[in-house]
Every structure is written in structure tokens, then in C-alpha cells.
Scaffold this motif. Structure first.
Motif, PDB file in Angstrom:
ATOM      1  N   UNK A  81       0.845  -1.189   0.000  1.00  0.00           N
ATOM      2  CA  UNK A  81       0.000   0.000   0.000  1.00  0.00           C
ATOM      3  C   UNK A  81       0.885   1.246   0.000  1.00  0.00           C
ATOM      4  N   UNK A  82       0.362   2.378  -0.437  1.00  0.00           N
ATOM      5  CA  UNK A  82       1.159   3.611  -0.473  1.00  0.00           C
ATOM      6  C   UNK A  82       1.744   3.944   0.895  1.00  0.00           C
ATOM      7  N   UNK A  83       3.034   4.178   0.923  1.00  0.00           N
ATOM      8  CA  UNK A  83       3.701   4.554   2.161  1.00  0.00           C
ATOM      9  C   UNK A  83       3.965   3.415   3.121  1.00  0.00           C
ATOM     10  N   UNK A  84       3.677   2.193   2.699  1.00  0.00           N
ATOM     11  CA  UNK A  84       3.874   1.036   3.571  1.00  0.00           C
ATOM     12  C   UNK A  84       4.823   0.032   2.923  1.00  0.00           C
ATOM     13  N   UNK A  85       5.342  -0.859   3.754  1.00  0.00           N
ATOM     14  CA  UNK A  85       6.212  -1.904   3.244  1.00  0.00           C
ATOM     15  C   UNK A  85       5.380  -3.010   2.591  1.00  0.00           C
ATOM     16  N   UNK A  86       6.050  -3.750   1.723  1.00  0.00           N
ATOM     17  CA  UNK A  86       5.393  -4.895   1.096  1.00  0.00           C
ATOM     18  C   UNK A  86       5.036  -5.919   2.171  1.00  0.00           C
ATOM     19  N   UNK A  87       3.831  -6.463   2.087  1.00  0.00           N
ATOM     20  CA  UNK A  87       3.344  -7.386   3.105  1.00  0.00           C
ATOM     21  C   UNK A  87       2.838  -8.675   2.485  1.00  0.00           C
ATOM     22  N   UNK A  88       3.028  -9.757   3.205  1.00  0.00           N
ATOM     23  CA  UNK A  88       2.548 -11.067   2.773  1.00  0.00           C
ATOM     24  C   UNK A  88       1.030 -11.106   2.791  1.00  0.00           C
ATOM     25  N   UNK A  89       0.449 -11.757   1.775  1.00  0.00           N
ATOM     26  CA  UNK A  89      -1.007 -11.919   1.721  1.00  0.00           C
ATOM     27  C   UNK A  89      -1.395 -13.389   1.823  1.00  0.00           C
ATOM     28  N   UNK A 140      -1.506 -20.645   3.245  1.00  0.00           N
ATOM     29  CA  UNK A 140      -1.280 -19.766   4.385  1.00  0.00           C
ATOM     30  C   UNK A 140      -1.814 -18.394   4.032  1.00  0.00           C
ATOM     31  N   UNK A 141      -2.431 -17.735   5.015  1.00  0.00           N
ATOM     32  CA  UNK A 141      -3.007 -16.408   4.793  1.00  0.00           C
ATOM     33  C   UNK A 141      -2.601 -15.440   5.886  1.00  0.00           C
ATOM     34  N   UNK A 142      -2.492 -14.190   5.508  1.00  0.00           N
ATOM     35  CA  UNK A 142      -2.351 -13.139   6.508  1.00  0.00           C
ATOM     36  C   UNK A 142      -3.670 -13.025   7.263  1.00  0.00           C
ATOM     37  N   UNK A 143      -3.579 -12.688   8.535  1.00  0.00           N
ATOM     38  CA  UNK A 143      -4.793 -12.583   9.347  1.00  0.00           C
ATOM     39  C   UNK A 143      -5.797 -11.596   8.752  1.00  0.00           C
ATOM     40  N   UNK A 144      -5.290 -10.556   8.135  1.00  0.00           N
ATOM     41  CA  UNK A 144      -6.153  -9.495   7.628  1.00  0.00           C
ATOM     42  C   UNK A 144      -7.039  -9.942   6.455  1.00  0.00           C
ATOM     43  N   UNK A 145      -6.699 -11.072   5.825  1.00  0.00           N
ATOM     44  CA  UNK A 145      -7.471 -11.508   4.653  1.00  0.00           C
ATOM     45  C   UNK A 145      -8.154 -12.854   4.856  1.00  0.00           C
ATOM     46  N   UNK A 146      -7.902 -13.494   5.982  1.00  0.00           N
ATOM     47  CA  UNK A 146      -8.502 -14.802   6.244  1.00  0.00           C
ATOM     48  C   UNK A 146     -10.029 -14.730   6.173  1.00  0.00           C
ATOM     49  N   UNK A 147     -10.607 -15.699   5.481  1.00  0.00           N
ATOM     50  CA  UNK A 147     -12.053 -15.739   5.344  1.00  0.00           C
ATOM     51  C   UNK A 147     -12.590 -14.901   4.198  1.00  0.00           C
ATOM     52  N   UNK A 148     -11.748 -14.048   3.626  1.00  0.00           N
ATOM     53  CA  UNK A 148     -12.182 -13.198   2.508  1.00  0.00           C
ATOM     54  C   UNK A 148     -11.452 -13.528   1.211  1.00  0.00           C
TER      55      UNK A 148
END
Length: 119
Positions: free
Chosen positions: A40-48, A59-67
Motif C-alpha cells: 500500500x502507499x507509504x507502507x512496506x510490502x506485506x505477505x497476503x 497460508x493467509x495473513x490474518x487481515x485476509x482470512x475468510x475473505x
């Protein structure tokens, strides 16, 4: 070197869905693991999300689990990311990556595809 090409990004309203695709130029030991990251803008690359060759383990990041749901088609050397119930905070450039077994290293990266979720 495996070349990766992502597609499927775009603009969607909150609550909507998108399906990202990533095609690898060839199958190799380095495509055993396939995954998605986002920045995301201004943020580091993150695992999805990630998936191994057999597709059995994901494996999923908690922020996307279930979606979000990751899947792969080994016959097409492709990996997909089905994104449902999208939120504005999912807005980012999404990158496909691949890596070998027995390692946490991601050795090949795509150029990225933009996903924008409007509120």
C-alpha cells in the motif's frame, strides 16, 4: 529465471470482488511455493497468501482470512487470488512471487497489479 505476469487488478467498490491471476513462464523448483504480497502507499510490502505445489497447504495473513482464497493450476503454471468482501484498506499493488521448497525465500517477482477499493 522464472518470469511472472499478473493480471486482474482494477477499481472496485467496497464489498465487491476481484480475481487476480499470475502466470509463470515455466515450471521449476522455484515455483514450488507461489504467493501473493501487497504494498500500500507509504507502507512496506506485506505477505497476503501462499500455496505449495500440491495445493494442500495454504497460508493467509490474518487481515485476509475468510475473505481471500489462493489457488493454483499447475498445468498452466498459474496462481490465483480470489478476493471477496473487499475493503478500502485492501487497496495496494499486488505482487505475485515464487520460491523453492524448504526455504522462506521468494526468488521471482511479478511487476505488480493495482487494486483500488473505493468506499
Amino acid at each position: 529465471q522464472v518470469q511472472l505476469v499478473e493480471s486482474g487488478g482494477g477499481l472496485v467498490q467496497a464489498g465487491g470482488s476481484l480475481r487476480l491471476s499470475c502466470a509463470a513462464s515455466k515450471r521449476s523448483a522455484n515455483t514450488y511455493r507461489m504467493g501473493w504480497f501487497r504494498q500500500a502507499p507509504g507502507k512496506e510490502r506485506a505477505f497476503v497468501a501462499s500455496i505449495i505445489l500440491s495445493g494442500v497447504s495454504t497460508t493467509y495473513a490474518d487481515s485476509v482470512k475468510g475473505r481471500f482464497t489462493i489457488s493454483r493450476d499447475n498445468a498452466k503454471n498459474a496462481v490465483y487470488l480470489q478476493m471477496n468482501s473487499l475493503k478500502p484498506e485492501d487497496t495496494a499493488v499486488y505482487y505475485c512471487a515464487t520460491g523453492p521448497p524448504g526455504s522462506s525465500t521468494w526468488v521471482s517477482w511479478g511487476q505488480g497489479t493495482q487494486v483500488t477499493v473505493s468506499s
